[in-house]
Design an enzyme around this catalytic site. Sequence first.
Site, mmCIF file in Angstrom:
data_model
loop_
_atom_site.group_PDB
_atom_site.id
_atom_site.type_symbol
_atom_site.label_atom_id
_atom_site.label_comp_id
_atom_site.label_asym_id
_atom_site.label_seq_id
_atom_site.Cartn_x
_atom_site.Cartn_y
_atom_site.Cartn_z
ATOM 1 N N SER A 142 0.851 -1.193 0.000
ATOM 2 C CA SER A 142 0.000 0.000 0.000
ATOM 3 C C SER A 142 0.880 1.234 0.000
ATOM 4 C CB SER A 142 -0.894 0.015 1.247
ATOM 5 O OG SER A 142 -1.528 1.271 1.421
ATOM 6 N N TYR A 154 -0.756 -0.646 10.199
ATOM 7 C CA TYR A 154 -0.973 -0.971 8.778
ATOM 8 C C TYR A 154 0.236 -0.547 7.935
ATOM 9 C CZ TYR A 154 -3.571 -1.111 4.319
ATOM 10 O OH TYR A 154 -4.010 -1.377 3.044
ATOM 11 N N ALA A 155 0.745 0.670 8.178
ATOM 12 C CA ALA A 155 1.891 1.165 7.415
ATOM 13 C C ALA A 155 3.121 0.298 7.642
ATOM 14 C CB ALA A 155 2.189 2.614 7.796
ATOM 15 N N ALA A 157 3.161 -2.890 8.554
ATOM 16 C CA ALA A 157 2.953 -4.186 7.911
ATOM 17 C C ALA A 157 3.175 -4.093 6.412
ATOM 18 C CB ALA A 157 1.544 -4.698 8.208
#
Length: 252
Positions: A142, A154-155, A157
């Site tokens: 992402s 999230y970042a 991962a």
Amino acid sequence: MGLAADTVAIVTGAGRGIGAATAERLALEGAAVAVVERSEADTASTVSSIRAAGGRCVGIGCDVTATDQVEAAIDHTVEEFGRLDILVNNAGITRDNLLFMMGDEDWDAVIDVHLHGAVRTVRAAQRHMVRQGSGRIVNLSSVAALGNPGQANYATAKAAVQGLTRTLAVELGPHGITVNAVAPGFIATAMTDDTARRQGSDPAQLRKKVASKVPLRRVGSPSDIVGVVAFLASADAAYLTGQTIYVDGGPL
């Protein structure tokens, strides 16, 4: 860019959004597809869509945080279709919050699904690919990997997935296996709509706000991502490995 008639793919997180669109596109290109979600019931919509279009598929319930379930899903796919050529690691969740408000459970859950889940599926799939001497692995990263407030878990991962991708490309390249990643920007999906609502925003207004900052002046859709995934899974990308391709409408 069609795939060989005997090509077999497995797509995790394929019940909706980017995963569902990816499974449908690979089936359209000629692959038999294992549609994987946490429960088999959640695969029903994607499976029905693929079969209605004349494609071959099977729905498999699998929690990517459980090693035994991952191994069973990979084995099931090979038993069903005879081989495994493409693995798309798309399963994902969000547990957004500022770091000082984020508990261990939310941190661990996101890391486990995105990063450890990818490790588990690759470890299980590569056994079959190495035996064949060929394979395509596509990991979903992402743009958040570059940093995004409220998404430290999230970042982290998604950045780790990029490092994993480059390392696996080196390890698996001698066996004829390519490993690449796709890093989407803001994609209009049920998950991003849910995130907007949790933040107290109207999804449509959030899309409009994001689109105003994107050079192409629109947010992305799953169809913008699946073409890149299909390319990386095809023979056209045979000499491309260890790369992360950002699909974000231009740099924010």
